[in-house]
Design an enzyme around this catalytic site. Structure first.
Site, PDB file in Angstrom:
ATOM      1  N   LEU A 101       0.771  -1.210   0.044  1.00 44.00           N
ATOM      2  CA  LEU A 101      -0.070  -0.103  -0.124  1.00 44.00           C
ATOM      3  C   LEU A 101       0.728   1.347   0.021  1.00 44.00           C
ATOM      4  O   LEU A 101       1.815   1.196   0.650  1.00 44.00           O
ATOM      5  CB  LEU A 101      -0.893  -0.106   1.288  1.00 44.00           C
ATOM      6  CG  LEU A 101      -2.149  -0.921   1.220  1.00 44.00           C
ATOM      7  CD1 LEU A 101      -2.826  -0.822   2.423  1.00 44.00           C
ATOM      8  CD2 LEU A 101      -3.044  -0.712   0.210  1.00 44.00           C
ATOM      9  N   ASP A 102       0.455   2.158  -0.832  1.00 43.10           N
ATOM     10  CA  ASP A 102       1.318   3.487  -0.887  1.00 43.10           C
ATOM     11  C   ASP A 102       1.164   4.220   0.618  1.00 43.10           C
ATOM     12  O   ASP A 102       0.562   3.954   1.522  1.00 43.10           O
ATOM     13  CB  ASP A 102       0.519   4.332  -1.791  1.00 43.10           C
ATOM     14  CG  ASP A 102       0.546   4.002  -3.110  1.00 43.10           C
ATOM     15  OD1 ASP A 102       1.352   2.877  -3.431  1.00 43.10           O
ATOM     16  OD2 ASP A 102      -0.174   4.281  -4.000  1.00 43.10           O
ATOM     17  N   PHE A 103       2.406   5.213   0.747  1.00 48.57           N
ATOM     18  CA  PHE A 103       2.644   5.776   1.949  1.00 48.57           C
ATOM     19  C   PHE A 103       1.377   6.160   2.636  1.00 48.57           C
ATOM     20  O   PHE A 103       1.205   6.187   3.742  1.00 48.57           O
ATOM     21  CB  PHE A 103       3.836   6.732   1.634  1.00 48.57           C
ATOM     22  CG  PHE A 103       4.058   7.396   2.706  1.00 48.57           C
ATOM     23  CD1 PHE A 103       4.784   6.824   3.921  1.00 48.57           C
ATOM     24  CD2 PHE A 103       4.131   8.983   2.885  1.00 48.57           C
ATOM     25  CE1 PHE A 103       5.065   7.485   5.167  1.00 48.57           C
ATOM     26  CE2 PHE A 103       4.599   9.576   3.965  1.00 48.57           C
ATOM     27  CZ  PHE A 103       5.138   8.900   5.068  1.00 48.57           C
ATOM     28  N   HIS A 185       0.231   2.502  -7.938  1.00 51.65           N
ATOM     29  CA  HIS A 185      -0.501   3.768  -7.713  1.00 51.65           C
ATOM     30  C   HIS A 185      -1.949   3.635  -8.760  1.00 51.65           C
ATOM     31  O   HIS A 185      -2.388   4.485  -9.074  1.00 51.65           O
ATOM     32  CB  HIS A 185       0.213   4.877  -8.047  1.00 51.65           C
ATOM     33  CG  HIS A 185       1.526   5.039  -7.431  1.00 51.65           C
ATOM     34  ND1 HIS A 185       1.728   4.819  -6.209  1.00 51.65           N
ATOM     35  CD2 HIS A 185       2.860   5.379  -7.856  1.00 51.65           C
ATOM     36  CE1 HIS A 185       2.978   5.019  -5.732  1.00 51.65           C
ATOM     37  NE2 HIS A 185       3.591   5.256  -6.953  1.00 51.65           N
TER      38      HIS A 185
END
Length: 238
Positions: A101-103, A185
């Site tokens: 999962l992205d930041f 993303h």
């Protein structure tokens, strides 16, 4: 089975890391440096990684789901010193995350000591469904209509399995997308292509595992039902 797979099944390395470890000469089988593709018998052969024996006869693996908060890295160690998902769980040898999962993305993140299963669940051929809810600004109704016909990204067309838009008030919308792949993303790029401004993004489901009321930053073990469905998805239940 091949030595790389035996290491991944033992949960000490991911499949990719196991490939590298063997190629780098860090793995030995019965005292001899292993080679890529070497076939081993986990019940009889003694496998070591950097000189440490590897327990290859694993009878059970650990599975947990973490409600990943925003501003946490999905990595084991961040060179910039930012908090990571491993700061939020009871760590264990071989524990790896299932997908990334992205930041700033929140929500369902699976972790397991079964490296082979982690690799299988993120492989595009499994088509494991993921549901995301983005808090957005913009014309979400038109965007949902357009998304159902498919969204062209620079790396190919994405046709979501399901798209819903719910008003939140204050010109904000809950834009819900279910997809069966995990490009980098991807959801944020879909929203950008549809002219939506994303304020928050939460993954609410990965396969059979739903976020539910799990508090942000908390983790729990998977239920037997969730494990059964995951085993079926990766072909271990056959």
């Amino acid at each position: 089975m091949r030595v790389q797979r035996a290491l991944a099944r033992a949960g000490v390395l991911s499949r990719r890391e196991a490939d590298s470890a063997v190629a780098d000469g860090r793995v030995q089988v019965n005292g001899t440096t292993a080679v890529i593709g070497q076939v081993v018998d986990p019940a009889r052969d003694r496998i070591t990684l950097d000189g440490t024996p590897v327990v290859t006869q694993v009878t059970s693996h650990r599975w947990i789901v973490l409600h990943k908060p925003a501003a946490v890295m999905t990595t084991r160690k961040d060179p910039a010193g930012r908090p990571t998902v491993f700061d939020l769980v009871d760590d264990a040898p071989g524990l790896v995350y299932v997908g990334r999962l992205d930041f700033m993305t929140e929500g369902v993140l699976l972790l397991t000591t079964d490296g082979t299963a982690a690799h299988a669940l993120t492989h595009p051929s499994r088509e494991v469904e993921r549901t995301y809810v983005a808090t957005v600004r913009g014309d979400a109704v038109s965007a949902a209509r357009e998304a159902r016909r498919g969204v062209q990204l620079e790396d190919g067309l994405v046709v979501p399995i399901e798209v819903l838009a719910h008003p939140l008030g204050g010109r904000r919308w809950a834009f819900e997308l279910t997809i069966a792949e995990g490009r980098t993303h991807e959801v944020r790029r879909i929203c950008d292509a549809l002219g939506l401004e994303v304020e928050r993004l939460v993954r609410t489901r990965f396969g059979p595992v739903r976020l539910g009321d799990l508090p942000s930053g908390a983790a729990r073990a998977l239920t037997n039902t969730e494990r059964t469905v995951l085993d079926a998805l990766i072909g271990q239940g056959e």
